[in-house]
Write an enzyme that holds these catalytic residues in place. Structure first.
Site, PDB file in Angstrom:
ATOM      1  N   GLN A 124      -4.605  -1.671   9.728  1.00  0.00           N
ATOM      2  CA  GLN A 124      -4.548  -2.996   9.110  1.00  0.00           C
ATOM      3  C   GLN A 124      -5.109  -4.049  10.061  1.00  0.00           C
ATOM      4  O   GLN A 124      -4.775  -4.079  11.247  1.00  0.00           O
ATOM      5  CB  GLN A 124      -3.097  -3.323   8.714  1.00  0.00           C
ATOM      6  CG  GLN A 124      -2.933  -4.585   7.906  1.00  0.00           C
ATOM      7  CD  GLN A 124      -3.566  -4.526   6.506  1.00  0.00           C
ATOM      8  OE1 GLN A 124      -3.751  -3.448   5.942  1.00  0.00           O
ATOM      9  NE2 GLN A 124      -3.923  -5.662   5.959  1.00  0.00           N
ATOM     10  N   ASP A 182     -10.944   2.889   4.251  1.00  0.00           N
ATOM     11  CA  ASP A 182     -11.277   1.462   4.175  1.00  0.00           C
ATOM     12  C   ASP A 182     -12.794   1.255   4.117  1.00  0.00           C
ATOM     13  O   ASP A 182     -13.269   0.162   3.800  1.00  0.00           O
ATOM     14  CB  ASP A 182     -10.757   0.724   5.422  1.00  0.00           C
ATOM     15  CG  ASP A 182      -9.527  -0.123   5.140  1.00  0.00           C
ATOM     16  OD1 ASP A 182      -9.343  -0.527   3.977  1.00  0.00           O
ATOM     17  OD2 ASP A 182      -8.764  -0.377   6.090  1.00  0.00           O
ATOM     18  N   LYS A 189       0.840  -1.207   0.000  1.00  0.00           N
ATOM     19  CA  LYS A 189       0.000   0.000   0.000  1.00  0.00           C
ATOM     20  C   LYS A 189       0.873   1.255   0.000  1.00  0.00           C
ATOM     21  O   LYS A 189       0.615   2.210  -0.737  1.00  0.00           O
ATOM     22  CB  LYS A 189      -0.941  -0.013   1.215  1.00  0.00           C
ATOM     23  CG  LYS A 189      -2.041  -1.068   1.096  1.00  0.00           C
ATOM     24  CD  LYS A 189      -2.858  -1.247   2.361  1.00  0.00           C
ATOM     25  CE  LYS A 189      -3.829  -2.416   2.222  1.00  0.00           C
ATOM     26  NZ  LYS A 189      -4.633  -2.708   3.397  1.00  0.00           N
TER      27      LYS A 189
HETATM   28  N1  GUN Z   1      -6.920  -6.972   6.246  1.00  0.00           N
HETATM   29  C1  GUN Z   1      -7.311  -7.694   5.161  1.00  0.00           C
HETATM   30  N2  GUN Z   1      -7.867  -6.873   4.241  1.00  0.00           N
HETATM   31  C2  GUN Z   1      -7.832  -5.634   4.762  1.00  0.00           C
HETATM   32  C3  GUN Z   1      -8.272  -4.370   4.270  1.00  0.00           C
HETATM   33  O1  GUN Z   1      -8.819  -4.214   3.170  1.00  0.00           O
HETATM   34  N3  GUN Z   1      -8.054  -3.313   5.093  1.00  0.00           N
HETATM   35  C4  GUN Z   1      -7.472  -3.456   6.315  1.00  0.00           C
HETATM   36  N4  GUN Z   1      -7.322  -2.363   7.058  1.00  0.00           N
HETATM   37  N5  GUN Z   1      -7.071  -4.613   6.797  1.00  0.00           N
HETATM   38  C5  GUN Z   1      -7.246  -5.689   6.009  1.00  0.00           C
END
Ligand code: GUN
Length: 295
Positions: A96, A119, A52
Site C-alpha cells: 500500500q 497492482d 481490500k
Molecule cells: N494507494 C492509493 N491507491 C493505491 C493502489 O491502487 N495501490 C496501492 N498499493 N496503494 C495505493
C-alpha cells in the site's frame, strides 16, 4: 444523464468472481490468495487495505495482511517482499502506498515479482501495458475501462482529456485510452500542473478523466454539453457535523457538471469501489496464470 454506478458494477463483478471461486472450491482447486503489506498507521491507507481484505473474504479468496511499523527500514521491507515473492501460497500481493519517507518507493515496487504484481506497478508490467501485451493493468485505470465497457460508452475517435499525470492513474489512463480497441482508440491529451489554459482544452473534450485531488476543480463552464465525466478524485474534507469527522468529495462540481454530462461517475460510489473489484480480478488472473504455469 446516466450515472456510471461503480457500487452496483463492482458488486456485479464481485458476484461473478464469487461464482468462479465456488467452482474452484468444488473442483478441489486452490483458491486465489492476496496479501497486502501496509507500513505505518495512515488512516486512509488502513481503511483502503481493510476494504481490500474484506472484499477478499466476501468472494472466497484467502487473504493475508502484513502490518509493519512506521519505523520499518527499506531493508526490512525488501526482506518481507522477498518472502512474499518466494511463498507459493501467495498468488498476488500489493504494497500500500504512500510509504514512509525513509523508504524508496521505486526500489520497493521493483522488488515485487512481476507475476505477483496485481497492482500493475512494476516497470515490466507497465511496459507490457504500453505494448498491448498481457499484463496486470493497475486497478483504478482497469476499473475505469470496465465501467466504460459495461455501460457501452463510445470512446473511438473521441477526444479524451486526462487531468493529472500520476503513475497510478493519469499516466496509465492516457496510454490505455489511446490503445487500439475498445475502450480505447481515443485521441488523448494529458494535462498537468504546467498545462496552460486548461479550460480551452477541457471545453473541447468528449471524455474527461480527472485525477487531481482538488475538490470541485472541474466546473460546468469548463465542459461542453454531453461530455463523459470520470471523477477519480477522492478527498476527505473535515466536517465536524458528521460522525466520521469528514466527508468524501471528488474533483468535479457534480451538481452543475452533471446537468451537462451524458455520463458521469459520482463520488463516492463511482471509480472508488471499482478499484477493489479490479484488484480482485487481477488476483484471480494471477491464480489462473500460476495454475497454468504449474501444468
Ligand atoms: N494507494 C492509493 N491507491 C493505491 C493502489 O491502487 N495501490 C496501492 N498499493 N496503494 C495505493
Amino acid at each position: 444523464m446516466i450515472i456510471l454506478d461503480g457500487k452496483k458494477t463492482s458488486n456485479d463483478i464481485k458476484n461473478e468472481i464469487t461464482e468462479i471461486v465456488q467452482e474452484m472450491k468444488a473442483n478441489g482447486e486452490k483458491v486465489p490468495h492476496l496479501a497486502a503489506v501496509i507500513v505505518g498507521n495512515d488512516g486512509a491507507s488502513l481503511t483502503y487495505v481493510g476494504s481490500k481484505v474484506r472484499a477478499c473474504e466476501r468472494v472466497g479468496f484467502e487473504s493475508t495482511m502484513v502490518r509493519l511499523p512506521n519505523t520499518t527500514s527499506e531493508t526490512e521491507l525488501l526482506k518481507e517482499i522477498k518472502q512474499l515473492n518466494d511463498n507459493p501460497e501467495i498468488d498476488g500481493f500489493i504494497v500500500q502506498l504512500p510509504l514512509p519517507k525513509q523508504i524508496d518507493t521505486q526500489k520497493v515496487l521493483m522488488a515485487v515479482d512481476p507475476d505477483k504484481d496485481v497492482d500493475g506497478f512494476h516497470p515490466t508490467n507497465f511496459g507490457r501495458m504500453a505494448l498491448d501485451m498481457s499484463t496486470f493493468i493497475p486497478a483504478t485505470p482497469f476499473g475505469i475501462l470496465e465501467l466504460l465497457d459495461r455501460y457501452g460508452v463510445e470512446t473511438q475517435g473521441k477526444h479524451t482529456v486526462v487531468i493529472g499525470r500520476s503513475h497510478i492513474v493519469g499516466r496509465p489512463m492516457s496510454i490505455l485510452m489511446g490503445r487500439k480497441g475498445f475502450p480505447g482508440n481515443s485521441t488523448v491529451t494529458l494535462t498537468h500542473s504546467h498545462t496552460k489554459n486548461i479550460t480551452q482544452i477541457t471545453s473541447q473534450a468528449d471524455i474527461i478523466i480527472t485525477a487531481l485531488g482538488v475538490p470541485g476543480f472541474l466546473k460546468a463552464e469548463m465542459v461542453k454539453d454531453d461530455v463523459v465525466i470520470i471523477d477519480v478524485g477522492i478527498t476527505r474534507v473535515p466536517d465536524e457535523s458528521r460522525e466520521r469527522g469528514y466527508y468524501i468529495t471528488g474533483d468535479v462540481d457534480f451538481e452543475h457538471v452533471s446537468k451537462k454530462a451524458s455520463y458521469i461517475t459520482p463520488v463516492p460510489g463511482g471509480v472508488g469501489p471499482m478499484t477493489i473489484a479490479m484488484l480482485l480480478k487481477n488476483t484471480l488472473l494471477a491464480r489462473e496464470r500460476h495454475r497454468a504455469a504449474a501444468k
